[in-house]
Design a protein around this motif. Structure first.
Motif, PDB file in Angstrom:
ATOM      1  N   ILE A  74       0.765  -1.259   0.040  1.00  0.00           N
ATOM      2  CA  ILE A  74       0.036  -0.099   0.298  1.00  0.00           C
ATOM      3  C   ILE A  74       0.803   1.273  -0.198  1.00  0.00           C
ATOM      4  O   ILE A  74       1.960   1.279   0.758  1.00  0.00           O
ATOM      5  CB  ILE A  74      -0.797  -0.141   1.239  1.00  0.00           C
ATOM      6  N   SER A  75       0.507   2.288  -0.790  1.00  0.00           N
ATOM      7  CA  SER A  75       1.118   3.516  -0.843  1.00  0.00           C
ATOM      8  C   SER A  75       0.128   4.493  -0.758  1.00  0.00           C
ATOM      9  O   SER A  75      -0.960   4.578  -1.241  1.00  0.00           O
ATOM     10  CB  SER A  75       2.170   3.760  -1.988  1.00  0.00           C
ATOM     11  N   CYS A  76       0.364   5.633  -0.159  1.00  0.00           N
ATOM     12  CA  CYS A  76      -0.370   6.702  -0.087  1.00  0.00           C
ATOM     13  C   CYS A  76       0.370   8.048  -0.439  1.00  0.00           C
ATOM     14  O   CYS A  76       1.573   8.345  -0.538  1.00  0.00           O
ATOM     15  CB  CYS A  76      -0.676   7.053   1.592  1.00  0.00           C
ATOM     16  N   SER A  77      -0.447   9.007  -0.477  1.00  0.00           N
ATOM     17  CA  SER A  77      -0.106  10.496  -1.287  1.00  0.00           C
ATOM     18  C   SER A  77       0.237  11.357   0.204  1.00  0.00           C
ATOM     19  O   SER A  77      -0.004  10.846   1.427  1.00  0.00           O
ATOM     20  CB  SER A  77      -1.050  11.274  -1.894  1.00  0.00           C
ATOM     21  N   GLN A  78       0.486  12.374   0.263  1.00  0.00           N
ATOM     22  CA  GLN A  78       0.859  13.269   1.255  1.00  0.00           C
ATOM     23  C   GLN A  78      -0.339  13.822   2.173  1.00  0.00           C
ATOM     24  O   GLN A  78      -0.195  14.207   3.168  1.00  0.00           O
ATOM     25  CB  GLN A  78       1.800  14.499   0.956  1.00  0.00           C
ATOM     26  N   ASP A  79      -1.682  13.653   1.444  1.00  0.00           N
ATOM     27  CA  ASP A  79      -2.627  14.146   2.007  1.00  0.00           C
ATOM     28  C   ASP A  79      -3.323  12.820   2.727  1.00  0.00           C
ATOM     29  O   ASP A  79      -4.487  12.940   2.964  1.00  0.00           O
ATOM     30  CB  ASP A  79      -3.632  14.824   1.147  1.00  0.00           C
ATOM     31  N   ARG A  80      -2.578  11.683   3.138  1.00  0.00           N
ATOM     32  CA  ARG A  80      -3.373  10.542   3.641  1.00  0.00           C
ATOM     33  C   ARG A  80      -4.155   9.592   2.856  1.00  0.00           C
ATOM     34  O   ARG A  80      -4.994   9.230   3.338  1.00  0.00           O
ATOM     35  CB  ARG A  80      -3.796  10.940   4.877  1.00  0.00           C
ATOM     36  N   THR A  81      -3.983   9.693   1.616  1.00  0.00           N
ATOM     37  CA  THR A  81      -5.166   9.017   0.755  1.00  0.00           C
ATOM     38  C   THR A  81      -4.258   7.951   0.075  1.00  0.00           C
ATOM     39  O   THR A  81      -3.250   8.066  -0.347  1.00  0.00           O
ATOM     40  CB  THR A  81      -5.644   9.982  -0.613  1.00  0.00           C
ATOM     41  N   VAL A  82      -4.902   6.575   0.122  1.00  0.00           N
ATOM     42  CA  VAL A  82      -4.202   5.526  -0.441  1.00  0.00           C
ATOM     43  C   VAL A  82      -4.515   5.829  -2.084  1.00  0.00           C
ATOM     44  O   VAL A  82      -5.514   5.855  -2.647  1.00  0.00           O
ATOM     45  CB  VAL A  82      -4.985   4.242   0.084  1.00  0.00           C
ATOM     46  N   THR A  83      -3.138   5.748  -2.627  1.00  0.00           N
ATOM     47  CA  THR A  83      -3.151   5.950  -4.012  1.00  0.00           C
ATOM     48  C   THR A  83      -2.750   4.518  -4.838  1.00  0.00           C
ATOM     49  O   THR A  83      -2.978   4.372  -6.257  1.00  0.00           O
ATOM     50  CB  THR A  83      -2.011   6.784  -4.469  1.00  0.00           C
ATOM     51  N   ASP A  84      -2.225   3.609  -4.371  1.00  0.00           N
ATOM     52  CA  ASP A  84      -1.383   2.314  -4.971  1.00  0.00           C
ATOM     53  C   ASP A  84      -1.893   1.136  -4.258  1.00  0.00           C
ATOM     54  O   ASP A  84      -1.582   1.205  -2.883  1.00  0.00           O
ATOM     55  CB  ASP A  84      -0.016   2.432  -5.173  1.00  0.00           C
ATOM     56  N   VAL A  85      -2.293   0.200  -4.582  1.00  0.00           N
ATOM     57  CA  VAL A  85      -2.471  -1.318  -4.113  1.00  0.00           C
ATOM     58  C   VAL A  85      -1.616  -1.931  -5.185  1.00  0.00           C
ATOM     59  O   VAL A  85      -2.047  -2.432  -6.277  1.00  0.00           O
ATOM     60  CB  VAL A  85      -3.982  -1.761  -3.909  1.00  0.00           C
ATOM     61  N   SER A  86      -0.495  -2.407  -4.662  1.00  0.00           N
ATOM     62  CA  SER A  86       0.398  -3.211  -5.516  1.00  0.00           C
ATOM     63  C   SER A  86       0.895  -4.596  -4.988  1.00  0.00           C
ATOM     64  O   SER A  86       1.499  -4.735  -3.897  1.00  0.00           O
ATOM     65  CB  SER A  86       1.699  -2.514  -5.793  1.00  0.00           C
TER      66      SER A  86
END
Length: 660
Positions: A74-86
């Motif tokens: 899981i990766s997130c952006s700087q505003d605490r939003t999940v951007t990637d599910v790898s």
């Protein structure tokens, strides 16, 4: 076994993975290890986890009390939003939860190369945030649902659903909402119906369309000609028919055009293919195109692969083919091309690696300019009308691995072998049905061939003995000398060929007793031949008959064929009575010991019950409940083996067909 050189229907050797398409939309990932996801995103991810029957160890990392931005994959952006599910290649099993559609900031979803089943949730395709979905190489099934025509524009750019089990009509209205679509890969499924026409009308950036290995039918849509950005269009192995529409050639950005193994037709030289000046791969093999290769082919200056095999094309090759200086592959097999190859100056093709013109009507001698192609690894000239002697120039092909000259009128086998022994990388040499009625060289100085694995010199009517230089081929796996006039005994050194698993010396004039050393060969004594652990591939597919293709050495059957010779004496006891232990060979799918002089009972059991009585015919002394000659109590156990003192033309033939 028939000669290993006759290809039938060409099979694609490329995996349909949209590397180009994915590369077009790779975006930077601004992940922050200090961010923390929202409660909604955490619960959505945990819902996804709960619907997996095998989570690949994710539960260890995905703890409810921890920050999900720190969870594995899981990766997130700087505003605490999940951007990637790898989560590619994690051995995940179960269904894909629609809850992933609740991740309102998700940009990229990669679940490829797992064991996921069920449907692809429509919530993912219709997401208002996702730009890349890759669920390729899973077990997803069912229809790909249409999105309502009222669906607002979606941001999806890349959709890879290849290598799954999707069925049904391919959607058409769905793409109306995909105005940002760049790459679509739906290959290796079972989609039916027509190819949609509206991709480019809706998405001006559309660049990759991969629909190979499905059941699409109908004609190629003319609307794809308006795709000004289209670079890859592949629809290999479908049921497409009709002509190539002229409008298609308006898509001048095309770099790869591949429609092999369909039912397309028309004159190739009547198409404006020259308009596709950016073309790198042109693959129209396995169709019904006719006509000639036009002189204008030379204007495709970027062309690297030309596949026109298994069509109905004819005429001479244009000299302008030599202007395509970046060519690496020329595949023209299975047509009616004719004339002399001298017209093409191959010295202007320094990148050429594969030249395959099998089964045409070319004549003359092999042009010396071919030997200037120093990167050539596979050369197949078989089944044509070439003549003459092999030139020493072939020694310049330092990387040559696969050579097939079978079915021509070449002469001087001694010179040919003396030249070819210097080809240190040669692994496959098919030269049968040439050198008619010559003497097979006995010269012990024919050394080299240290990497040779396949050698066929069949049906040449060669005389002489089985030569000693064959014993110096340490890696030989398959040897076919059938259909000659070889005399003398089977040499005692035969068991030194430790890797040999297929030997055919049938239809010769060999004499003497069958040596015990033959029965000591690993191919006879080993339960599991080590060859079957070898992943070695042929540079080009070889064929034993039009319906059997071999691309991998391990697929070839183990075989020993000594029939139609003049052997005398007793059959060695190692292969005499039919041993009951053969019942344990549960991989044995074919067994034939007919027309010998075997005796004793045929083993009973699950394996031998599958073989027809014809497998044992012509052995009057064998007995079995399945035969007219039933066993009495004195015959309850296997007894000795006898033969006539002289058996003309055949003593025994053993063939093991091992197929998985």
């Amino acid at each position: 076994m028939q000669p290993l050189h006759s290809p039938y229907k060409r099979q694609s050797k490329k995996l349909p993975i949209p590397v180009l398409g994915l590369g077009l939309v790779m975006l930077l990932n601004f992940a922050s290890p200090t961010s923390s996801c929202t409660e909604q995103e955490r619960s959505s991810l945990l819902k996804f986890l709960s619907e997996l029957s095998q989570d690949g160890g994710l539960a260890v990392s995905w703890q409810d009390a921890t920050d999900c931005c720190k969870w594995d994959g899981i990766s997130c952006s700087q505003d605490r939003t999940v951007t990637d599910v790898s989560l590619a290649s994690r051995s995940l099993q179960g269904h894909i939860s629609p809850s992933l559609g609740n991740l309102t900031g998700l940009l990229r979803l990669n679940l490829s190369h797992n064991l996921l089943s069920g449907a692809l949730p429509q919530e993912l395709v219709s997401s208002s945030s996702i730009i890349t979905i890759d669920v390729s190489f899973n077990r997803l099934k069912g229809d790909l649902n249409e999105l309502p025509s009222s669906t607002p524009t979606r941001p999806l750019q890349v959709l890879n659903i290849s290598s799954n089990r999707f069925t049904g009509e391919f959607p058409s209205s769905t793409w109306v909402a995909m105005k940002n679509l760049v790459a679509l890969n739906a290959s290796n499924n079972s989609f039916t119906g027509h190819i949609p026409t509206n991709f480019c009308a809706n998405s001006p950036y559309f660049a990759v369309l991969e629909l190979s290995y499905n059941q699409f039918s109908g004609s190629i849509p003319t609307g794809l000609g308006s795709c000004s950005m289209l670079r890859v269009f592949k629809a290999v192995h479908n049921n497409l028919n009709g002509n190539l529409p002229d409008e298609l050639f308006n898509a001048t950005s095309l770099e790869c055009l591949s429609f092999s193994n369909n039912d397309l037709e028309g004159r190739f030289d009547g198409t404006p293919v020259v308009k596709l000046s950016n073309l790198v791969v042109l693959d129209l093999g396995g169709n019904s195109f006719n006509g000639t290769i036009p002189d204008s082919i030379g204007q495709l200056s970027r062309l690297q692969e030309l596949h026109l095999d298994h069509n109905k094309m004819y005429g001479e090759l244009p000299s302008t083919l030599g202007s395509c200086k970046y060519l690496t592959t020329i595949d023209l097999k299975g047509n009616n091309f004719s004339g002399n190859l001298e017209k093409v100056n191959f010295s202007t093709l320094p990148n050429l690696k594969t030249l395959d013109i099998y089964m045409n009507n070319f004549s003359g001698t092999i042009p010396e300019s071919i030997y200037s192609c120093s990167n050539l690894t596979a050369l197949r000239l078989s089944e044509n009308n070439f003549h003459g002697q092999l030139s020493s120039g072939i020694g310049n092909l330092k990387y040559l691995s696969f050579l097939s000259l079978a079915g021509n009128s070449f002469t001087n086998i001694t010179k040919a072998l003396q030249i070819l022994k210097g080809s240190r990388n040669l692994t496959t040499l098919l030269i049968g049905r040439n050198f008619m009625k010559e003497v097979i060289p006995q010269d012990e100085n024919i050394d080299g061939f240290e990497n040779l694995q396949i050698l066929t010199i069949e049906n040449c009517s060669l005389s002489g003995n089985i030569p000693l230089w064959l014993s110096k081929l340490p890696n030989l796996r398959l040897l076919d000398l059938s259909g000659n006039q070889l005399a003398g005994p089977i040499p005692g050194w035969i068991n030194s060929l430790n890797h040999l698993f297929y030997l055919d010396i049938s239809s010769n004039s060999l004499t003497g007793e069958s040596p015990i050393t033959l029965m000591e060969m690993p191919m006879v004594t080993a339960m599991h031949n080590e060859t079957y652990l070898d992943p070695w591939f042929f540079e080009l597919p070889v064929y034993s008959d039009p319906s059997l293709q071999y691309r991998v050495l391990t697929a070839l059957p183990t075989g020993l064929n000594l029939s139609k010779n003049n052997f005398i004496g007793v059959i060695p006891p190692q292969i005499g009575a039919i041993p009951g232990e053969l019942n344990s060979l549960n991989f044995l799918s074919a067994f034939d010991v007919s027309n010998n002089d075997l005796e004793g009972p045929i083993p009973t059991g699950p394996q031998f019950s599958t073989f027809p009585s014809s497998s044992f015919a012509g052995n009057p002394k064998v007995c079995s409940p399945m035969l007219l000659h039933r066993c009495n109590s004195a015959q309850a156990s296997p007894t000795s083996i006898s033969t006539n003192q002289y058996v003309n033309k055949a003593v025994f033939a053993i063939a093991f067909g091992v197929f998985f």
